[in-house]
Motif scaffolding. Structure first.
Motif, short mmCIF file in Angstrom:
data_model
loop_
_atom_site.label_atom_id
_atom_site.label_comp_id
_atom_site.label_asym_id
_atom_site.label_seq_id
_atom_site.Cartn_x
_atom_site.Cartn_y
_atom_site.Cartn_z
N ALA A 86 0.82 -1.22 0.00
CA ALA A 86 0.00 0.00 0.00
C ALA A 86 0.85 1.27 0.00
O ALA A 86 0.30 2.37 0.03
N GLY A 87 2.17 1.12 -0.01
CA GLY A 87 3.04 2.29 -0.04
C GLY A 87 3.40 2.83 1.33
O GLY A 87 4.08 3.85 1.44
N GLU A 88 2.98 2.14 2.40
CA GLU A 88 3.29 2.60 3.74
C GLU A 88 4.65 2.06 4.18
O GLU A 88 5.10 1.02 3.71
N ARG A 89 5.28 2.79 5.11
CA ARG A 89 6.57 2.35 5.63
C ARG A 89 6.39 1.11 6.52
O ARG A 89 5.60 1.13 7.45
N ALA A 90 7.09 0.05 6.17
CA ALA A 90 7.02 -1.16 6.98
C ALA A 90 7.75 -0.93 8.31
O ALA A 90 8.74 -0.20 8.35
N PRO A 91 7.29 -1.54 9.40
CA PRO A 91 7.94 -1.34 10.69
C PRO A 91 9.29 -2.05 10.77
O PRO A 91 9.58 -2.96 9.99
N THR A 92 10.10 -1.64 11.71
CA THR A 92 11.37 -2.31 11.98
C THR A 92 11.12 -3.79 12.25
O THR A 92 10.16 -4.16 12.94
N GLY A 93 11.99 -4.63 11.72
CA GLY A 93 11.82 -6.05 11.97
C GLY A 93 12.57 -6.90 10.97
O GLY A 93 13.29 -6.41 10.10
N VAL A 94 12.40 -8.22 11.12
CA VAL A 94 13.01 -9.20 10.22
C VAL A 94 12.01 -9.55 9.13
O VAL A 94 10.84 -9.82 9.41
N TYR A 95 12.48 -9.55 7.88
CA TYR A 95 11.64 -9.87 6.73
C TYR A 95 12.35 -10.92 5.88
O TYR A 95 13.56 -11.15 6.02
N PHE A 96 11.57 -11.53 4.98
CA PHE A 96 12.11 -12.58 4.13
C PHE A 96 11.71 -12.32 2.69
O PHE A 96 10.52 -12.14 2.39
N VAL A 97 12.72 -12.25 1.81
CA VAL A 97 12.47 -12.04 0.38
C VAL A 97 12.50 -13.41 -0.28
O VAL A 97 13.55 -14.08 -0.30
N HIS A 98 11.35 -13.84 -0.79
CA HIS A 98 11.26 -15.14 -1.47
C HIS A 98 11.36 -14.91 -2.97
O HIS A 98 10.66 -14.06 -3.53
N LEU A 99 12.23 -15.68 -3.61
CA LEU A 99 12.51 -15.50 -5.04
C LEU A 99 12.28 -16.81 -5.78
O LEU A 99 12.67 -17.88 -5.29
N GLU A 100 11.68 -16.71 -6.95
CA GLU A 100 11.47 -17.87 -7.81
C GLU A 100 11.94 -17.53 -9.22
O GLU A 100 11.61 -16.47 -9.75
N ALA A 101 12.73 -18.45 -9.81
CA ALA A 101 13.19 -18.30 -11.18
C ALA A 101 13.33 -19.69 -11.77
O ALA A 101 14.21 -20.45 -11.36
N GLY A 102 12.43 -20.04 -12.71
CA GLY A 102 12.44 -21.40 -13.22
C GLY A 102 12.16 -22.38 -12.10
O GLY A 102 11.20 -22.24 -11.34
N ALA A 103 13.04 -23.38 -11.94
CA ALA A 103 12.88 -24.36 -10.88
C ALA A 103 13.57 -23.95 -9.59
O ALA A 103 13.52 -24.67 -8.60
N VAL A 104 14.21 -22.79 -9.57
CA VAL A 104 14.97 -22.34 -8.40
C VAL A 104 14.06 -21.54 -7.47
O VAL A 104 13.35 -20.63 -7.92
N ARG A 105 14.08 -21.89 -6.18
CA ARG A 105 13.38 -21.14 -5.15
C ARG A 105 14.38 -20.82 -4.04
O ARG A 105 15.05 -21.74 -3.54
#
Length: 423
Positions: free
Chosen positions: A395-414
């Motif tokens: 929504a464009g709001e600033r996310a709070p301080t904390g731990v986050y996880f970026v999940h990436l998918e490309a072909g068969a790679v996750r």
């Protein structure tokens, strides 16, 4: 007082759970994140002493069978020959325990916590037992789950066991006393299984922090005619033709079919034929077509709708054009993602990638509870570049301080990369 005498046995027996899991032999659960922690603290007012215990198992997938039980005492005046144990005027105890394991075909956990004090001086204690597994399923599965929750002396909802998943949209968030047992089908996607009981400092003479537990196990679906019904893995050179086929378990006209690439339904084109039949053909296949394919059969006219998904089959692409000598065929370079930098970050972090030509890349940010915060990209990319996150939500709001996880998918790679946002 010894709080161990007050603590109940962990809800589900470990040995029984192992036997239940052993019956399911197919490895299908891909673990992404494990966060398990127990903590307890006990203090006596005005006494310069405290007891605390902490045990964590972050990002590990082995068995975690731990307890912590801090104990503190206040000793008053005592004249000989009074035995020392009769000089204790106040005691305070806390307890937290957990028993959790992830298997190739299932997950089990159970946990509980309590606290108590007795004597003449006011005391306080707190505790928590928290367990979370985030995992991925790449094929449709049948599942069985038992969730147990007992709030003890905490308010309703403070103790729970839950299964949450965005694809498909499924949530069991069990907070009532007793056992919820259910079976069903899960599609490919990411899921979170977790349990929790915790409280801040309490001053009651005794608090049962409740108990939670879960047994979750899966079995791959094989419903389209046994071995003949399974689409088989394919490896073709770039520019070649791939064909996937299943056997129909019913006479013609009773089932409709929809082939899927990952979670995306396919449509017929100059490139794809048979998207709605038992045979799928991909002409001039190349890197963008690599990945997993399955077909969903639907019983025509069923109400409610009855669907029969197949297992997934993998399409692998090699880069040499069709017709080249076999010894000239070289595998396409697998997509790769570097760790996010900077990390921790305040305003923006980026992950560099290298992918083969025309590779669809999907990236999204999730918070520690497994909820999606921001979709970063869903595009066909080639070569090297970077994917950035500016620390804002969808929504464009600033996310709070904390731990986050970026999940990436490309072909068969996750892949999943941990990032820390600091405000």
């Amino acid at each position: 007082m010894n709080v161990h005498a007050l603590s109940r046995q962990l809800t589900l027996a470990f040995a029984v759970t192992v036997l239940a899991m052993a019956a399911r032999s197919h490895a299908q659960i891909i673990p992404l994140l494990s966060e398990r922690e127990i903590f307890a603290q006990a203090t006596i007012e005005g006494v310069d002493t405290r007891g605390n215990g902490l045990s964590t198992d972050p990002d590990q997938f082995d068995a975690f069978i731990q307890t912590v039980s801090p104990h503190v005492e206040e000793v008053g005046p005592c004249d000989p020959p009074t035995p020392p144990d009769l000089c204790t005027i106040t005691v305070c105890d806390a307890y937290a325990g957990q028993n959790s394991t992830i298997y190739s075909s299932g997950i089990q956990f159970s946990g509980e916590a309590t606290g108590a004090w007795d004597g003449v001086t006011s005391s306080q204690y707190k505790f928590r037992s928290i367990c979370k597994f985030r995992f991925r399923l790449d094929i449709p599965v049948d599942y069985t789950i038992q969730l147990y929750a007992d709030n003890g002396d905490l308010p309703p909802g403070a103790v729970f066991a839950a299964l949450e998943g965005p694809t498909p949209d499924i949530t069991f968030h069990y907070t009532q006393y007793g056992v919820l047992e259910t079976t069903g089908t899960l599609g490919p996607g990411e899921y979170v299984l977790r349990g929790e009981t915790q409280t801040d400092f309490r001053t009651e003479k005794y608090t049962s922090g409740g108990a939670y537990s879960a047994i979750f196990f899966i079995n791959p679906i094989d419903t389209l005619g046994g071995y003949a019904g399974l689409p088989l893995n394919q490896t073709v050179a770039c520019g070649g033709t791939a064909t996937f086929a299943v056997a129909s378990p019913a006479p013609a006209g009773q089932l409709s079919f929809q082939w899927m690439h990952g979670l995306t339904p396919l449509t017929n084109s100059s490139h794809i034929s048979g998207a709605n039949s038992t045979n799928l053909t991909i002409s001039n296949a190349c890197t963008a077509d690599a990945g997993y394919y399955s077909v969903v059969a639907t019983v025509i006219g069923s109400n409610p709708v009855i669907t029969i998904p197949s297992r997934m089959a993998q399409l692998a692409i090699v880069t040499t054009p069709t017709g080249a000598p076999a010894n000239d065929v070289t595998p396409a370079r697998a997509p790769s993602f570097e760790p996010a930098a900077p990390n921790p970050f305040q305003s923006e972090t980026a992950l560099r990638y290298t992918v083969p030509p025309s590779t669809r890349v999907v990236a999204a940010v999730y918070d520690a509870s497994g909820a999606r915060v921001r979709r970063l990209t869903n595009a066909v990319l080639s070569g090297s570049g970077s994917i950035a996150w500016d620390g804002r939500t969808q929504a464009g709001e600033r996310a709070p301080t904390g731990v986050y996880f970026v999940h990436l998918e490309a072909g068969a790679v996750r892949e999943t990369k941990k990032v820390v946002l600091v405000r």
